[in-house]
Write a protein that holds these residues in place. Sequence first.
Motif, PDB file in Angstrom:
ATOM      1  N   LYS A   3       0.814  -1.216   0.000  1.00  0.00           N
ATOM      2  CA  LYS A   3       0.000   0.000   0.000  1.00  0.00           C
ATOM      3  C   LYS A   3       0.854   1.276   0.000  1.00  0.00           C
ATOM      4  N   LYS A   4       2.079   1.144   0.488  1.00  0.00           N
ATOM      5  CA  LYS A   4       2.994   2.288   0.461  1.00  0.00           C
ATOM      6  C   LYS A   4       4.382   1.771   0.116  1.00  0.00           C
ATOM      7  N   ILE A   5       4.899   2.250  -1.012  1.00  0.00           N
ATOM      8  CA  ILE A   5       6.199   1.774  -1.470  1.00  0.00           C
ATOM      9  C   ILE A   5       7.323   2.516  -0.740  1.00  0.00           C
ATOM     10  N   ARG A   6       8.531   1.987  -0.854  1.00  0.00           N
ATOM     11  CA  ARG A   6       9.691   2.634  -0.260  1.00  0.00           C
ATOM     12  C   ARG A   6      10.360   3.524  -1.308  1.00  0.00           C
ATOM     13  N   LEU A   7      10.488   4.791  -0.989  1.00  0.00           N
ATOM     14  CA  LEU A   7      11.114   5.740  -1.896  1.00  0.00           C
ATOM     15  C   LEU A   7      12.493   6.123  -1.374  1.00  0.00           C
ATOM     16  N   LYS A   8      13.345   6.530  -2.285  1.00  0.00           N
ATOM     17  CA  LYS A   8      14.664   7.011  -1.900  1.00  0.00           C
ATOM     18  C   LYS A   8      14.494   8.230  -0.993  1.00  0.00           C
ATOM     19  N   PRO A   9      15.146   8.256   0.164  1.00  0.00           N
ATOM     20  CA  PRO A   9      14.956   9.368   1.101  1.00  0.00           C
ATOM     21  C   PRO A   9      15.273  10.727   0.492  1.00  0.00           C
ATOM     22  N   VAL A  10      14.418  11.711   0.804  1.00  0.00           N
ATOM     23  CA  VAL A  10      14.638  13.079   0.339  1.00  0.00           C
ATOM     24  C   VAL A  10      15.989  13.585   0.823  1.00  0.00           C
ATOM     25  N   HIS A  62      -1.780  -5.835   4.266  1.00  0.00           N
ATOM     26  CA  HIS A  62      -1.334  -4.559   3.719  1.00  0.00           C
ATOM     27  C   HIS A  62       0.112  -4.337   4.153  1.00  0.00           C
ATOM     28  N   VAL A  63       0.970  -4.001   3.206  1.00  0.00           N
ATOM     29  CA  VAL A  63       2.379  -3.746   3.502  1.00  0.00           C
ATOM     30  C   VAL A  63       2.664  -2.260   3.289  1.00  0.00           C
ATOM     31  N   LEU A  64       3.199  -1.624   4.325  1.00  0.00           N
ATOM     32  CA  LEU A  64       3.536  -0.204   4.242  1.00  0.00           C
ATOM     33  C   LEU A  64       5.022  -0.042   4.567  1.00  0.00           C
ATOM     34  N   HIS A  65       5.748   0.554   3.643  1.00  0.00           N
ATOM     35  CA  HIS A  65       7.175   0.779   3.833  1.00  0.00           C
ATOM     36  C   HIS A  65       7.439   2.226   4.247  1.00  0.00           C
ATOM     37  N   ASP A  66       8.470   2.393   5.063  1.00  0.00           N
ATOM     38  CA  ASP A  66       9.023   3.715   5.360  1.00  0.00           C
ATOM     39  C   ASP A  66       7.971   4.682   5.904  1.00  0.00           C
ATOM     40  N   LEU A  67       7.515   4.428   7.123  1.00  0.00           N
ATOM     41  CA  LEU A  67       6.542   5.295   7.777  1.00  0.00           C
ATOM     42  C   LEU A  67       7.240   6.195   8.789  1.00  0.00           C
ATOM     43  N   ARG A  68       6.813   7.430   8.854  1.00  0.00           N
ATOM     44  CA  ARG A  68       7.283   8.369   9.880  1.00  0.00           C
ATOM     45  C   ARG A  68       6.055   9.115  10.383  1.00  0.00           C
ATOM     46  N   ILE A  69       5.607   8.733  11.586  1.00  0.00           N
ATOM     47  CA  ILE A  69       4.314   9.171  12.100  1.00  0.00           C
ATOM     48  C   ILE A  69       4.495  10.090  13.313  1.00  0.00           C
ATOM     49  N   PRO A  70       3.753  11.202  13.376  1.00  0.00           N
ATOM     50  CA  PRO A  70       3.834  12.076  14.559  1.00  0.00           C
ATOM     51  C   PRO A  70       3.412  11.332  15.819  1.00  0.00           C
ATOM     52  N   HIS A  71       4.171  11.533  16.893  1.00  0.00           N
ATOM     53  CA  HIS A  71       3.844  10.915  18.177  1.00  0.00           C
ATOM     54  C   HIS A  71       4.218  11.884  19.286  1.00  0.00           C
ATOM     55  N   GLU A  72       3.187  12.409  19.982  1.00  0.00           N
ATOM     56  CA  GLU A  72       3.390  13.411  21.016  1.00  0.00           C
ATOM     57  C   GLU A  72       4.184  14.585  20.427  1.00  0.00           C
ATOM     58  N   ILE A  78       9.015   3.554  11.163  1.00  0.00           N
ATOM     59  CA  ILE A  78       8.923   2.104  10.971  1.00  0.00           C
ATOM     60  C   ILE A  78       9.415   1.787   9.565  1.00  0.00           C
ATOM     61  N   ASP A  79      10.388   0.893   9.465  1.00  0.00           N
ATOM     62  CA  ASP A  79      10.909   0.519   8.145  1.00  0.00           C
ATOM     63  C   ASP A  79       9.835  -0.165   7.313  1.00  0.00           C
ATOM     64  N   THR A  80       9.205  -1.191   7.891  1.00  0.00           N
ATOM     65  CA  THR A  80       8.126  -1.912   7.197  1.00  0.00           C
ATOM     66  C   THR A  80       7.077  -2.338   8.209  1.00  0.00           C
ATOM     67  N   LEU A  81       5.819  -2.112   7.866  1.00  0.00           N
ATOM     68  CA  LEU A  81       4.700  -2.533   8.710  1.00  0.00           C
ATOM     69  C   LEU A  81       3.786  -3.429   7.891  1.00  0.00           C
ATOM     70  N   ILE A  82       3.461  -4.605   8.440  1.00  0.00           N
ATOM     71  CA  ILE A  82       2.545  -5.534   7.783  1.00  0.00           C
ATOM     72  C   ILE A  82       1.272  -5.618   8.618  1.00  0.00           C
ATOM     73  N   LEU A  83       0.147  -5.276   8.011  1.00  0.00           N
ATOM     74  CA  LEU A  83      -1.154  -5.376   8.672  1.00  0.00           C
ATOM     75  C   LEU A  83      -1.864  -6.630   8.188  1.00  0.00           C
ATOM     76  N   ARG A 208      -5.067   6.130   7.275  1.00  0.00           N
ATOM     77  CA  ARG A 208      -4.671   7.088   8.299  1.00  0.00           C
ATOM     78  C   ARG A 208      -3.144   7.142   8.441  1.00  0.00           C
ATOM     79  N   LEU A 209      -2.509   5.985   8.426  1.00  0.00           N
ATOM     80  CA  LEU A 209      -1.042   5.940   8.524  1.00  0.00           C
ATOM     81  C   LEU A 209      -0.389   6.673   7.348  1.00  0.00           C
ATOM     82  N   ILE A 210      -0.910   6.429   6.158  1.00  0.00           N
ATOM     83  CA  ILE A 210      -0.341   7.074   4.965  1.00  0.00           C
ATOM     84  C   ILE A 210      -0.580   8.584   5.015  1.00  0.00           C
ATOM     85  N   LYS A 211      -1.759   8.985   5.497  1.00  0.00           N
ATOM     86  CA  LYS A 211      -2.078  10.410   5.589  1.00  0.00           C
ATOM     87  C   LYS A 211      -1.166  11.112   6.589  1.00  0.00           C
ATOM     88  N   GLU A 212      -0.851  10.442   7.700  1.00  0.00           N
ATOM     89  CA  GLU A 212      -0.047  11.072   8.747  1.00  0.00           C
ATOM     90  C   GLU A 212       1.458  10.943   8.499  1.00  0.00           C
TER      91      GLU A 212
END
Length: 327
Positions: A3-10, A62-72, A78-83, A208-212
């Motif tokens: 659901k979210k591919i891994r892109l080369k870091p900005v 659902h496989v989501l790569h390279d997540l960076r989510i706001p927390h507090e 997370i490198d890879t998340l499998i739901l 929600r994860l992809i949006k955040e």
Amino acid sequence: MIKKIRLKPVYMNKLQLLMNRLEDDLVKQNLELEIGKMTAGFRGEDSINYFLNMLPNQKECHVLHDLRIPHESTFFQIDTLILNPTYMLIIEVKNISGNLFFDHTFNQLIRTKNGIEEPFQDPIAQVERQKYQLEHWMSKNKFPSVPIEALVVMTNSQSVLKTNDESSRISKKVIHSVQLLDRIRQLQRKYKQHVIVAGDIMNKITRRLIKEHTPRDVNVMERYRISKEMIIKGVQCEGCLGFEMKKGYRTWNCPHCSHTSKNPHIRALKDYSLFIQTTITNQQARDFLKLSSISVASKLLVSMKLPYTGVTRGRTYDLSSLNDLQE
């Protein structure tokens, strides 16, 4: 299903572009080392796709790569998340070679390579922290309580894993990438009851994860203490890579290799927006692009349809939208 591919870091792209406009060899060497580390990490993370493409229940997860989510007040990555309908799996990927000793007593990873010992952050503590943060995020967003597992996956075939943990706790948390599918099968046998009953809930969590997700951005000039004066000015030639292209009637021409190009100034102004500032005046454009004519600089800036403030000579153009332009 990815659901979210891994892109080369900005951040890595910025460093590579910055390298291109520097002459200082010492600074360039430092950047090369940093780019090398980031490239190795990216390749390691990307290499697990080979195994994920063979997941036994691809249609259900659902496989989501390279997540960076706001927390507090910060973020968690997370490198890879499998739901799955029955559980979630966090995968922290490490591409480290050498003899790797997981010190259970002091909770650290020690790499020995070529006779040199080097400490690393404990990846188990890292992935357990991600697990806690994801659990908190799920609760905060009122999603169902789902079992969350966490694994550290070592992708380098030249790594030898060792530990002083007699309880085998570490061996349950750290695996080589070739063991990934077997471990996922074990988890599927462990979690049989569907917690996320409806597929719609999985979709909501994924959306929600992809949006955040907030990509990491770094001011590379500040981080590496590079002054604006160190940036090479000029429009780069794609042929000889020099920065002496001259503006002709319809094209830019290189006086050294005779290469011509229609819009290389766009790439130059993108670099300006990344490393100098995101706004530019006619005078600043002439200085950076090495133009002598006010009218030529004005026509170039106007033709790019950039947002601006002010009138005529007092105009200041906004370069923030340059990433949307085609060169």
